[in-house]
Scaffold this motif. Structure first.
Motif: not given
Length: 298
Positions: A157-163
């Motif tokens: 889990k990273t919390g990066i918001e992806h396209e």
């Protein structure tokens, strides 16, 4: 929705799908009782696993195959190449503990040439999600695609918001022209942090997340090579047949020759440690990436 729930949902909607494993059930603990006859465990026999999957695919099934990445891609490579790849069968190969996610395991269990091996097979797709969210967003399209695919399983889990995900389309962060940092898989988080450190030093960066190494987003890479002063490849993989090699080959064919700084494993295995310790020991922390880049250009 969890990984198991996704598989269960797909099988409820389409009985052609079958989940297979070589006694690798870490991500599948609840699946056997849910899907019953649509589950097959061949035991620790990866070659049999892939061969059986190819046979099922010929008969109209869509196997989703699970095994340790090192054994799945190397022990059964001939079966993947000749039965699945040459036959262009819709087998989906899910390799667990790939790259640095193998963590404390030694070279026998390290899959750090896996993506290059599979990407070299004509028609085979390679999906290296950067985190669990990206994996789950990409799997519906990949599992329903007619292409054979290799997937590096990643539950981090990273919390990066992806396209939104699309096969063969990279995800781009930023529009800088000093450096284009090109990465894939679990190295995205540290690569984004490295770009932030470079931005603070006055450099303008973009980060390219190559979600699929095959099919490759050639246009995005080519444009970065034309627009940016330096390209940087960051990968938990051997550079000899991985991201650096694939990009170098592409740009050589296009007769474009930018400065490329490779950050990867150069003819060496990584030290068996826990993930964060591997990043520190092998020089893959954000500050290490920045140091390697600046040392190369100065």
């Amino acid at each position: 929705m969890s990984y198991e729930e996704l598989l269960h949902t797909i099988i409820k909607e389409d009985k052609r799908y079958v989940v297979m494993t070589a006694e690798n059930r870490a991500s599948l603990r609840n699946i056997p009782s849910l899907i019953e006859k649509n589950f097959v465990d061949t035991g620790i026999s990866e070659m049999t696993l892939v061969g059986a999957a190819a046979g099922m695919a010929i008969r109209g099934r869509v196997p989703v195959v699970h095994a340790l990445a090192a054994f799945l891609t190397m022990r059964s490579f001939e079966f993947i190449r000749t039965d699945v790849g040459y036959g262009n069968l819709p087998v989906k190969l899910v390799g667990s503990f790939a790259g640095f996610l193998s963590q404390a395991n030694g070279p026998t269990h390290q899959a750090i040439e896996d993506m290059g091996l599979i990407a070299g097979i004509p028609g085979m797709g390679v999906f290296a999600p950067s985190d669990y969210d990206e994996m789950m967003s990409g799997l519906p399209e990949i599992l329903t695609s007619k292409m054979p695919f290799y997937i590096r399983y990643n539950d981090n889990k990273t919390g990066i918001e992806h396209e939104p995900f699309k096969i063969g389309k990279a995800e781009v962060f930023g529009k800088g022209y000093d450096f284009a940092l090109i990465t894939t898989g679990i190295m995205l988080e540290n690569t984004l942090k490295a770009a932030e450190l470079l931005n603070k030093k006055g450099y303008l960066c973009r980060v390219i997340n190559l979600r699929t190494l095959s099919p490759l987003d050639e246009a995005t890479i080519y444009n970065a090579a034309l627009e940016c002063n330096t390209l940087v490849t960051v990968e938990d993989h051997f550079i000899q047949n991985g991201l650096f090699s694939i990009i170098s080959n592409l740009l050589t064919k296009r007769r474009v020759f930018p400065e490329i700084v490779p950050v990867g494993l150069d003819k060496k295995w990584f030290k068996p440690l826990m993930l964060n310790e591997i990043m520190k020991y092998e020089g893959f922390m954000p500050e290490d990436i920045v140091k390697k880049i600046l040392n190369k250009i100065n």
